[in-house]
Write an enzyme that holds these catalytic residues in place. Sequence first.
Site, mmCIF file in Angstrom:
data_model
loop_
_atom_site.group_PDB
_atom_site.id
_atom_site.type_symbol
_atom_site.label_atom_id
_atom_site.label_comp_id
_atom_site.label_asym_id
_atom_site.label_seq_id
_atom_site.Cartn_x
_atom_site.Cartn_y
_atom_site.Cartn_z
ATOM 1 N N VAL A 30 0.866 -1.181 0.000
ATOM 2 C CA VAL A 30 0.000 0.000 0.000
ATOM 3 C C VAL A 30 0.900 1.227 0.000
ATOM 4 O O VAL A 30 1.625 1.475 0.967
ATOM 5 C CB VAL A 30 -0.946 0.003 1.209
ATOM 6 C CG1 VAL A 30 -1.835 1.239 1.196
ATOM 7 C CG2 VAL A 30 -1.799 -1.266 1.219
ATOM 8 N N ASP A 31 0.874 1.991 -1.083
ATOM 9 C CA ASP A 31 1.777 3.136 -1.244
ATOM 10 C C ASP A 31 0.962 4.339 -1.705
ATOM 11 O O ASP A 31 0.672 4.496 -2.891
ATOM 12 C CB ASP A 31 2.876 2.799 -2.256
ATOM 13 C CG ASP A 31 3.934 3.889 -2.327
ATOM 14 O OD1 ASP A 31 3.803 4.882 -1.596
ATOM 15 O OD2 ASP A 31 4.888 3.737 -3.111
#
Length: 440
Positions: A242-243
Amino acid sequence: MKITLTTERGNIFPLDVSLELTLGDLRALVEMEVEGLGNPQSVLLLHNMQPMQDMDKALSEYGIQEDDVIVILEQAEHGAPPPPVQSQPPQSVLQGQPLPPINWGDIAVPSATSTQAQAPVNPDDPDVVRRQLRSNPYALSTLQQRNPPLHQAAINEDPRVFREAYQQHVQRVRDVERDRIRMINADPFDVDAQTRIAQEIEQKNIEENMTAAIEYTPESFSRVVMLYVGIKVNGVHVKALVDSGARATIMSECCAERCNVMRLVDKRFAGVAYGVGTQTIIGKVHLGQIQLGNDFLTSSFQVLKDQSEDMLLGLDMLRRHQCCIDLKDDMLRVGTTGNSVPFLKESDLKEKEEIEKQHALASMNDEDASMAEAIAQSKTESAGPSTSTASQGPASFPEKSIQKIVSAGFSREDAVQALREFNGDVQNALISLAAKSLTF
Protein backbone atom coordinates in the site's frame (compact mmCIF):
# COMPACT_ATOMS: atom_id res chain seq x y z
CA MET A 1 18.97 -7.88 59.52
CA LYS A 2 22.29 -8.96 57.97
CA ILE A 3 23.86 -12.26 58.88
CA THR A 4 26.81 -14.19 57.48
CA LEU A 5 26.90 -17.83 56.51
CA THR A 6 30.22 -19.67 56.40
CA THR A 7 31.11 -23.21 55.39
CA GLU A 8 33.82 -25.61 56.55
CA ARG A 9 35.80 -24.71 53.43
CA GLY A 10 35.89 -21.06 54.44
CA ASN A 11 33.41 -19.67 51.88
CA ILE A 12 31.38 -16.71 53.13
CA PHE A 13 27.83 -15.79 52.07
CA PRO A 14 26.29 -12.53 53.36
CA LEU A 15 22.48 -12.59 53.63
CA ASP A 16 19.80 -10.04 54.47
CA VAL A 17 16.98 -11.80 56.35
CA SER A 18 14.15 -11.03 58.76
CA LEU A 19 14.14 -11.94 62.45
CA GLU A 20 10.77 -13.60 61.88
CA LEU A 21 12.27 -16.00 59.33
CA THR A 22 11.96 -19.60 60.50
CA LEU A 23 14.87 -22.00 60.55
CA GLY A 24 13.18 -24.12 57.88
CA ASP A 25 13.00 -21.14 55.53
CA LEU A 26 16.61 -20.27 56.26
CA ARG A 27 17.63 -23.85 55.49
CA ALA A 28 15.81 -23.68 52.13
CA LEU A 29 17.56 -20.38 51.42
CA VAL A 30 20.90 -22.02 52.20
CA GLU A 31 20.17 -24.82 49.74
CA MET A 32 19.54 -22.24 46.98
CA GLU A 33 22.40 -19.87 47.73
CA VAL A 34 25.19 -22.27 48.63
CA GLU A 35 26.55 -24.44 45.84
CA GLY A 36 28.48 -27.64 46.22
CA LEU A 37 26.51 -29.14 49.12
CA GLY A 38 26.49 -32.90 48.79
CA ASN A 39 23.18 -33.78 50.44
CA PRO A 40 21.17 -30.72 51.56
CA GLN A 41 19.26 -32.85 54.07
CA SER A 42 22.51 -33.61 55.91
CA VAL A 43 23.34 -29.94 56.51
CA LEU A 44 23.43 -28.73 60.12
CA LEU A 45 23.32 -25.04 61.04
CA LEU A 46 25.29 -23.86 64.08
CA HIS A 47 24.96 -20.59 65.97
CA ASN A 48 27.50 -19.87 68.69
CA MET A 49 28.62 -23.48 68.21
CA GLN A 50 25.13 -24.66 69.15
CA PRO A 51 23.08 -26.74 66.67
CA MET A 52 19.73 -25.36 65.54
CA GLN A 53 17.32 -28.20 64.77
CA ASP A 54 13.78 -26.95 65.44
CA MET A 55 12.64 -25.90 61.96
CA ASP A 56 9.55 -24.03 63.22
CA LYS A 57 11.42 -21.61 65.47
CA ALA A 58 12.14 -18.09 64.28
CA LEU A 59 15.69 -16.79 64.14
CA SER A 60 14.94 -14.37 66.98
CA GLU A 61 14.14 -17.32 69.25
CA TYR A 62 17.66 -18.67 68.70
CA GLY A 63 19.12 -15.35 69.82
CA ILE A 64 20.45 -14.43 66.36
CA GLN A 65 21.27 -10.75 66.10
CA GLU A 66 22.70 -8.31 63.55
CA ASP A 67 26.01 -9.41 61.95
CA ASP A 68 25.95 -12.83 63.62
CA VAL A 69 27.72 -15.74 61.95
CA ILE A 70 26.02 -19.07 61.23
CA VAL A 71 28.19 -22.07 60.40
CA ILE A 72 27.06 -24.55 57.76
CA LEU A 73 28.21 -28.01 58.77
CA GLU A 74 27.86 -31.04 56.51
CA GLN A 75 27.21 -34.19 58.54
CA ALA A 76 28.86 -37.51 57.79
CA GLU A 77 27.34 -39.65 55.02
CA HIS A 78 25.86 -43.18 55.21
CA GLY A 79 23.11 -41.85 57.47
CA ALA A 80 25.41 -41.66 60.48
CA PRO A 81 24.33 -39.21 63.15
CA PRO A 82 26.34 -36.03 63.40
CA PRO A 83 29.20 -35.93 65.85
CA PRO A 84 28.15 -34.73 69.29
CA VAL A 85 28.44 -31.02 69.69
CA GLN A 86 29.73 -29.71 72.97
CA SER A 87 27.12 -27.85 74.93
CA GLN A 88 29.91 -25.90 76.62
CA PRO A 89 32.59 -23.73 75.05
CA PRO A 90 35.96 -25.43 74.40
CA GLN A 91 38.21 -26.02 77.41
CA SER A 92 40.82 -23.68 75.95
CA VAL A 93 38.33 -20.84 76.23
CA LEU A 94 37.24 -21.83 79.76
CA GLN A 95 40.86 -21.97 80.89
CA GLY A 96 41.57 -18.52 79.44
CA GLN A 97 43.89 -19.79 76.73
CA PRO A 98 43.90 -17.69 73.55
CA LEU A 99 42.36 -19.13 70.39
CA PRO A 100 44.73 -19.97 67.53
CA PRO A 101 45.23 -17.02 65.16
CA ILE A 102 42.99 -16.91 62.06
CA ASN A 103 44.50 -16.07 58.68
CA TRP A 104 41.72 -13.99 57.17
CA GLY A 105 43.57 -13.79 53.84
CA ASP A 106 42.97 -17.51 53.24
CA ILE A 107 39.17 -17.09 53.38
CA ALA A 108 37.68 -16.95 49.88
CA VAL A 109 35.07 -14.22 49.52
CA PRO A 110 32.70 -14.97 46.60
CA SER A 111 31.67 -12.33 44.07
CA ALA A 112 28.15 -10.96 43.84
CA THR A 113 27.29 -13.17 40.87
CA SER A 114 29.01 -16.42 41.76
CA THR A 115 29.72 -18.39 44.87
CA GLN A 116 32.84 -19.98 43.44
CA ALA A 117 36.24 -18.39 43.24
CA GLN A 118 36.90 -17.01 39.74
CA ALA A 119 40.14 -16.39 37.95
CA PRO A 120 40.94 -12.77 37.10
CA VAL A 121 39.38 -11.71 33.82
CA ASN A 122 41.03 -9.40 31.33
CA PRO A 123 38.33 -6.95 30.15
CA ASP A 124 40.29 -6.27 26.96
CA ASP A 125 40.32 -9.94 25.92
CA PRO A 126 38.33 -10.22 22.63
CA ASP A 127 36.84 -13.57 23.70
CA VAL A 128 35.59 -12.06 26.97
CA VAL A 129 34.12 -9.06 25.15
CA ARG A 130 32.42 -11.38 22.65
CA ARG A 131 30.83 -13.49 25.40
CA GLN A 132 29.60 -10.39 27.20
CA LEU A 133 28.06 -8.99 24.04
CA ARG A 134 26.35 -12.24 23.07
CA SER A 135 24.89 -12.59 26.58
CA ASN A 136 23.50 -9.02 26.59
CA PRO A 137 20.83 -8.42 23.88
CA TYR A 138 20.66 -4.69 24.66
CA ALA A 139 24.41 -4.23 24.22
CA LEU A 140 24.27 -6.27 21.00
CA SER A 141 21.44 -4.10 19.65
CA THR A 142 23.32 -0.91 20.51
CA LEU A 143 26.43 -2.27 18.83
CA GLN A 144 24.39 -2.99 15.70
CA GLN A 145 23.45 0.68 15.48
CA ARG A 146 26.85 2.13 16.33
CA ASN A 147 29.23 -0.34 14.67
CA PRO A 148 27.51 -2.73 12.21
CA PRO A 149 30.73 -4.47 11.05
CA LEU A 150 31.73 -5.29 14.62
CA HIS A 151 28.16 -6.48 15.31
CA GLN A 152 28.33 -8.87 12.36
CA ALA A 153 31.62 -10.21 13.70
CA ALA A 154 30.12 -10.64 17.19
CA ILE A 155 27.19 -12.76 15.97
CA ASN A 156 29.48 -14.83 13.76
CA GLU A 157 29.98 -18.34 15.12
CA ASP A 158 33.72 -18.23 14.45
CA PRO A 159 35.42 -16.40 17.36
CA ARG A 160 38.45 -15.69 15.19
CA VAL A 161 36.37 -13.33 13.04
CA PHE A 162 35.43 -11.22 16.07
CA ARG A 163 38.95 -11.35 17.45
CA GLU A 164 40.35 -9.88 14.24
CA ALA A 165 37.58 -7.25 13.91
CA TYR A 166 37.90 -6.25 17.56
CA GLN A 167 41.67 -5.81 17.31
CA GLN A 168 41.21 -3.62 14.25
CA HIS A 169 38.57 -1.58 16.11
CA VAL A 170 40.86 -1.11 19.11
CA GLN A 171 43.69 -0.02 16.83
CA ARG A 172 41.45 2.54 15.13
CA VAL A 173 40.35 3.91 18.51
CA ARG A 174 43.96 4.22 19.58
CA ASP A 175 44.87 6.00 16.37
CA VAL A 176 42.00 8.46 16.82
CA GLU A 177 42.99 9.10 20.42
CA ARG A 178 46.62 9.62 19.42
CA ASP A 179 45.59 12.10 16.73
CA ARG A 180 43.36 13.90 19.21
CA ILE A 181 46.18 14.28 21.72
CA ARG A 182 48.51 15.51 18.97
CA MET A 183 45.85 17.98 17.92
CA ILE A 184 45.42 19.30 21.47
CA ASN A 185 49.16 19.81 21.83
CA ALA A 186 49.44 21.50 18.43
CA ASP A 187 49.46 25.22 17.78
CA PRO A 188 45.92 26.46 18.64
CA PHE A 189 46.11 29.01 15.82
CA ASP A 190 46.96 26.39 13.20
CA VAL A 191 44.22 26.13 10.56
CA ASP A 192 44.35 22.31 10.38
CA ALA A 193 44.21 22.05 14.17
CA GLN A 194 41.18 24.36 14.30
CA THR A 195 39.47 22.32 11.59
CA ARG A 196 40.05 19.04 13.45
CA ILE A 197 38.84 20.56 16.71
CA ALA A 198 35.66 21.69 14.96
CA GLN A 199 35.19 18.21 13.47
CA GLU A 200 35.65 16.60 16.88
CA ILE A 201 33.09 18.93 18.46
CA GLU A 202 30.66 18.20 15.64
CA GLN A 203 31.17 14.44 15.99
CA LYS A 204 30.69 14.69 19.75
CA ASN A 205 27.38 16.51 19.24
CA ILE A 206 26.30 13.81 16.78
CA GLU A 207 27.15 11.05 19.30
CA GLU A 208 25.22 12.84 22.05
CA ASN A 209 22.24 13.26 19.73
CA MET A 210 22.36 9.57 18.80
CA THR A 211 22.64 8.53 22.46
CA ALA A 212 19.58 10.60 23.32
CA ALA A 213 17.69 9.06 20.39
CA ILE A 214 18.57 5.54 21.51
CA GLU A 215 17.35 6.33 25.02
CA TYR A 216 14.14 8.22 24.22
CA THR A 217 13.13 6.96 20.76
CA PRO A 218 14.71 3.52 20.31
CA GLU A 219 12.00 2.57 17.82
CA SER A 220 13.60 4.92 15.27
CA PHE A 221 16.51 2.45 15.00
CA SER A 222 14.35 -0.60 14.46
CA ARG A 223 13.33 -1.98 11.10
CA VAL A 224 10.11 -0.42 9.80
CA VAL A 225 7.73 -2.97 8.30
CA MET A 226 6.04 -1.64 5.18
CA LEU A 227 2.27 -1.75 4.79
CA TYR A 228 1.25 -4.89 2.90
CA VAL A 229 -2.18 -6.43 2.47
CA GLY A 230 -3.13 -9.82 1.16
CA ILE A 231 -5.23 -9.65 -2.01
CA LYS A 232 -6.31 -11.94 -4.83
CA VAL A 233 -6.07 -11.26 -8.55
CA ASN A 234 -7.85 -13.87 -10.69
CA GLY A 235 -7.82 -16.15 -7.65
CA VAL A 236 -4.03 -15.86 -7.21
CA HIS A 237 -2.77 -14.71 -3.79
CA VAL A 238 -0.63 -11.58 -4.00
CA LYS A 239 1.03 -9.53 -1.26
CA ALA A 240 0.44 -5.94 -2.34
CA LEU A 241 2.26 -2.90 -0.99
CA VAL A 242 0.00 0.00 0.00
CA ASP A 243 1.78 3.14 -1.24
CA SER A 244 -0.17 6.40 -1.11
CA GLY A 245 2.87 8.16 -2.56
CA ALA A 246 2.56 6.30 -5.87
CA ARG A 247 0.38 7.95 -8.47
CA ALA A 248 -0.83 4.75 -10.15
CA THR A 249 -1.39 1.12 -9.23
CA ILE A 250 1.29 -1.05 -10.76
CA MET A 251 2.03 -4.76 -11.15
CA SER A 252 5.22 -6.54 -12.04
CA GLU A 253 5.51 -8.53 -15.25
CA CYS A 254 6.14 -11.75 -13.29
CA CYS A 255 3.04 -11.21 -11.17
CA ALA A 256 0.96 -10.41 -14.28
CA GLU A 257 2.03 -13.70 -15.82
CA ARG A 258 1.15 -15.60 -12.63
CA CYS A 259 -2.26 -13.93 -12.48
CA ASN A 260 -2.85 -14.53 -16.22
CA VAL A 261 -3.54 -10.89 -17.08
CA MET A 262 -0.79 -10.38 -19.68
CA ARG A 263 -3.39 -11.07 -22.34
CA LEU A 264 -5.17 -7.86 -21.28
CA VAL A 265 -2.12 -5.60 -21.39
CA ASP A 266 -2.56 -2.72 -23.83
CA LYS A 267 0.94 -2.07 -25.14
CA ARG A 268 -0.09 1.21 -26.70
CA PHE A 269 0.39 2.66 -23.21
CA ALA A 270 4.00 1.51 -23.01
CA GLY A 271 6.53 4.04 -21.78
CA VAL A 272 8.95 4.84 -19.01
CA ALA A 273 8.08 5.31 -15.34
CA TYR A 274 10.11 7.95 -13.50
CA GLY A 275 10.63 7.94 -9.76
CA VAL A 276 13.61 6.67 -7.85
CA GLY A 277 15.29 5.69 -11.09
CA THR A 278 13.43 4.65 -14.24
CA GLN A 279 11.50 1.52 -15.17
CA THR A 280 10.00 0.29 -18.42
CA ILE A 281 6.21 0.26 -18.67
CA ILE A 282 5.08 -2.71 -20.79
CA GLY A 283 1.49 -1.54 -20.99
CA LYS A 284 -1.71 -1.03 -19.06
CA VAL A 285 -4.62 -3.21 -17.95
CA HIS A 286 -7.61 -0.89 -18.20
CA LEU A 287 -9.96 -2.82 -15.92
CA GLY A 288 -9.05 -5.54 -13.46
CA GLN A 289 -10.71 -7.03 -10.42
CA ILE A 290 -8.98 -7.18 -7.04
CA GLN A 291 -10.34 -9.17 -4.10
CA LEU A 292 -9.54 -7.33 -0.87
CA GLY A 293 -10.91 -9.32 2.05
CA ASN A 294 -14.55 -10.01 1.17
CA ASP A 295 -14.75 -7.07 -1.24
CA PHE A 296 -14.26 -7.24 -5.00
CA LEU A 297 -12.86 -3.93 -6.21
CA THR A 298 -12.12 -2.74 -9.72
CA SER A 299 -8.90 -1.00 -10.64
CA SER A 300 -6.62 -0.33 -13.57
CA PHE A 301 -2.91 -0.94 -13.25
CA GLN A 302 0.25 -0.54 -15.23
CA VAL A 303 2.54 -3.51 -15.84
CA LEU A 304 6.24 -2.79 -15.30
CA LYS A 305 9.05 -4.90 -16.64
CA ASP A 306 11.61 -4.73 -13.83
CA GLN A 307 9.59 -4.24 -10.65
CA SER A 308 10.64 -5.75 -7.32
CA GLU A 309 7.16 -5.59 -5.77
CA ASP A 310 4.51 -7.97 -7.09
CA MET A 311 1.85 -5.30 -6.86
CA LEU A 312 1.60 -1.78 -5.55
CA LEU A 313 -1.75 -0.17 -4.65
CA GLY A 314 -1.34 3.45 -5.70
CA LEU A 315 -3.22 6.63 -4.99
CA ASP A 316 -5.59 6.17 -7.94
CA MET A 317 -7.04 2.98 -6.48
CA LEU A 318 -7.01 4.27 -2.88
CA ARG A 319 -8.90 7.43 -3.88
CA ARG A 320 -11.39 5.60 -6.06
CA HIS A 321 -12.48 3.39 -3.17
CA GLN A 322 -11.97 6.02 -0.41
CA CYS A 323 -9.45 3.87 1.44
CA CYS A 324 -8.12 4.98 4.82
CA ILE A 325 -4.77 3.85 6.27
CA ASP A 326 -5.46 3.34 9.99
CA LEU A 327 -2.10 2.98 11.74
CA LYS A 328 -3.68 2.91 15.21
CA ASP A 329 -5.58 -0.31 14.52
CA ASP A 330 -3.13 -1.44 11.81
CA MET A 331 -5.91 -1.75 9.25
CA LEU A 332 -6.73 -0.65 5.72
CA ARG A 333 -10.31 0.59 5.72
CA VAL A 334 -12.31 0.63 2.46
CA GLY A 335 -14.71 3.58 2.55
CA THR A 336 -16.94 2.48 -0.31
CA THR A 337 -17.79 -0.84 1.36
CA GLY A 338 -17.16 -0.12 5.07
CA ASN A 339 -14.96 -3.19 5.48
CA SER A 340 -11.42 -3.36 6.87
CA VAL A 341 -8.42 -5.54 6.09
CA PRO A 342 -5.51 -5.95 8.52
CA PHE A 343 -2.00 -5.23 7.34
CA LEU A 344 0.32 -8.22 7.11
CA LYS A 345 2.64 -8.86 10.04
CA GLU A 346 6.40 -9.11 9.71
CA SER A 347 6.23 -12.88 10.10
CA ASP A 348 3.94 -13.06 7.06
CA LEU A 349 6.57 -11.35 4.90
CA LYS A 350 9.57 -13.57 5.64
CA GLU A 351 8.99 -15.76 2.60
CA LYS A 352 8.70 -12.65 0.42
CA GLU A 353 11.97 -11.28 1.83
CA GLU A 354 13.78 -14.53 1.04
CA ILE A 355 12.52 -14.41 -2.56
CA GLU A 356 13.63 -10.79 -2.87
CA LYS A 357 17.09 -11.69 -1.54
CA GLN A 358 17.38 -14.48 -4.11
CA HIS A 359 16.32 -12.09 -6.88
CA ALA A 360 18.82 -9.49 -5.64
CA LEU A 361 21.63 -12.05 -5.62
CA ALA A 362 20.64 -13.25 -9.07
CA SER A 363 20.57 -9.69 -10.41
CA MET A 364 23.95 -9.01 -8.82
CA ASN A 365 25.35 -12.12 -10.47
CA ASP A 366 23.87 -10.99 -13.80
CA GLU A 367 25.38 -7.55 -13.37
CA ASP A 368 28.74 -9.07 -12.50
CA ALA A 369 28.58 -11.31 -15.56
CA SER A 370 27.61 -8.36 -17.78
CA MET A 371 30.42 -6.29 -16.33
CA ALA A 372 32.93 -9.07 -16.90
CA GLU A 373 31.70 -9.48 -20.48
CA ALA A 374 31.96 -5.72 -21.08
CA ILE A 375 35.48 -5.63 -19.65
CA ALA A 376 36.54 -8.58 -21.80
CA GLN A 377 35.02 -6.95 -24.88
CA SER A 378 36.75 -3.68 -24.08
CA LYS A 379 40.08 -5.46 -23.77
CA THR A 380 39.48 -7.21 -27.08
CA GLU A 381 38.58 -3.96 -28.83
CA SER A 382 41.58 -2.15 -27.34
CA ALA A 383 43.92 -4.92 -28.48
CA GLY A 384 42.13 -5.46 -31.80
CA PRO A 385 43.02 -2.59 -34.17
CA SER A 386 46.63 -3.64 -34.78
CA THR A 387 45.69 -7.22 -35.60
CA SER A 388 42.61 -6.25 -37.61
CA THR A 389 44.60 -3.71 -39.57
CA ALA A 390 47.14 -6.32 -40.43
CA SER A 391 44.62 -9.00 -41.27
CA GLN A 392 42.23 -6.88 -43.33
CA GLY A 393 43.37 -6.04 -46.85
CA PRO A 394 42.09 -3.86 -49.61
CA ALA A 395 39.75 -6.63 -50.75
CA SER A 396 37.64 -6.09 -47.61
CA PHE A 397 35.81 -3.25 -49.38
CA PRO A 398 34.46 -2.98 -52.91
CA GLU A 399 37.08 -1.77 -55.38
CA LYS A 400 34.57 0.78 -56.68
CA SER A 401 34.40 2.46 -53.23
CA ILE A 402 38.19 2.56 -52.93
CA GLN A 403 38.62 4.03 -56.44
CA LYS A 404 36.00 6.72 -55.74
CA ILE A 405 38.07 7.96 -52.79
CA VAL A 406 41.35 7.62 -54.66
CA SER A 407 39.93 9.66 -57.55
CA ALA A 408 39.34 12.49 -55.08
CA GLY A 409 43.10 12.80 -54.61
CA PHE A 410 43.76 10.51 -51.64
CA SER A 411 46.10 7.53 -51.49
CA ARG A 412 44.85 3.94 -51.55
CA GLU A 413 46.08 3.28 -48.01
CA ASP A 414 44.21 6.33 -46.67
CA ALA A 415 41.10 5.27 -48.53
CA VAL A 416 41.16 1.77 -47.04
CA GLN A 417 41.81 3.13 -43.53
CA ALA A 418 38.96 5.66 -43.80
CA LEU A 419 36.54 3.03 -45.09
CA ARG A 420 37.54 0.77 -42.22
CA GLU A 421 36.87 3.55 -39.67
CA PHE A 422 33.40 4.22 -41.06
CA ASN A 423 32.43 0.61 -41.83
CA GLY A 424 32.52 1.11 -45.63
CA ASP A 425 30.58 4.39 -45.70
CA VAL A 426 32.19 6.20 -48.66
CA GLN A 427 30.58 9.59 -48.00
CA ASN A 428 31.72 9.80 -44.34
CA ALA A 429 35.15 8.48 -45.29
CA LEU A 430 35.55 11.29 -47.90
CA ILE A 431 34.42 13.94 -45.40
CA SER A 432 36.88 12.66 -42.81
CA LEU A 433 39.81 12.64 -45.22
CA ALA A 434 38.92 16.07 -46.49
CA ALA A 435 38.77 17.45 -42.96
CA LYS A 436 42.17 15.96 -42.12
CA SER A 437 43.71 17.43 -45.25
CA LEU A 438 42.70 20.98 -44.41
CA THR A 439 45.52 23.14 -43.04
CA PHE A 440 45.20 26.53 -41.40
